[in-house]
Motif scaffolding. Structure first.
Motif, PDB file in Angstrom:
ATOM      1  N   THR A  30       0.840  -1.200   0.000  1.00  0.00           N
ATOM      2  CA  THR A  30       0.000   0.000   0.000  1.00  0.00           C
ATOM      3  C   THR A  30       0.877   1.253   0.000  1.00  0.00           C
ATOM      4  O   THR A  30       2.094   1.171   0.197  1.00  0.00           O
ATOM      5  N   ALA A  32       0.929   3.479   2.328  1.00  0.00           N
ATOM      6  CA  ALA A  32       1.509   3.597   3.674  1.00  0.00           C
ATOM      7  C   ALA A  32       2.751   2.721   3.801  1.00  0.00           C
ATOM      8  O   ALA A  32       3.761   3.145   4.381  1.00  0.00           O
ATOM      9  N   ASP A  33       2.687   1.504   3.251  1.00  0.00           N
ATOM     10  CA  ASP A  33       3.853   0.607   3.261  1.00  0.00           C
ATOM     11  C   ASP A  33       5.016   1.250   2.508  1.00  0.00           C
ATOM     12  O   ASP A  33       6.169   1.167   2.927  1.00  0.00           O
ATOM     13  N   HIS A  66      -3.799   6.346   1.525  1.00  0.00           N
ATOM     14  CA  HIS A  66      -2.619   5.590   1.948  1.00  0.00           C
ATOM     15  C   HIS A  66      -2.868   4.088   2.042  1.00  0.00           C
ATOM     16  O   HIS A  66      -1.920   3.315   1.940  1.00  0.00           O
ATOM     17  N   ASP A  67      -4.114   3.669   2.216  1.00  0.00           N
ATOM     18  CA  ASP A  67      -4.392   2.240   2.355  1.00  0.00           C
ATOM     19  C   ASP A  67      -4.749   1.565   1.027  1.00  0.00           C
ATOM     20  O   ASP A  67      -5.046   0.380   0.979  1.00  0.00           O
TER      21      ASP A  67
END
Length: 85
Positions: A30, A32-33, A66-67
């Protein structure tokens, strides 16, 4: 998965690159990752991404949360919040 990353505004200035092509590790699924992964790549990345929630993400030139999964992404843009005037 190899992907083109494009950096904008002060994210670009702090990282010191306009863009780069990198191979993402398997665990980066994702936005965020991706931000967490990049922040661990060195001091300049860590400084640019120290406030991950402030970073905007575009996948294939479309804004995403972000997800959102990065599967199928050819290009990812990272940039600070936009201000208007």
């Amino acid at each position: 998965m190899s992907i083109k990353l494009v950096y904008f505004a002060w994210v670009r200035e702090k990282i010191g690159l306009d863009e780069e092509e990198i191979a993402l590790p398997e665990h980066v699924k994702t936005g965020a990752d991706l931000i967490a992964f990049l922040a661990g790549r060195g001091e300049n990345y860590a400084e640019a991404l120290q406030f991950p929630n402030a970073i905007r993400i575009a996948v294939n030139q479309e804004h995403v949360e972000h997800d959102e999964p990065l599967a199928g992404a050819r290009e990812i843009g990272l940039f600070p919040p936009m201000t208007g005037g």
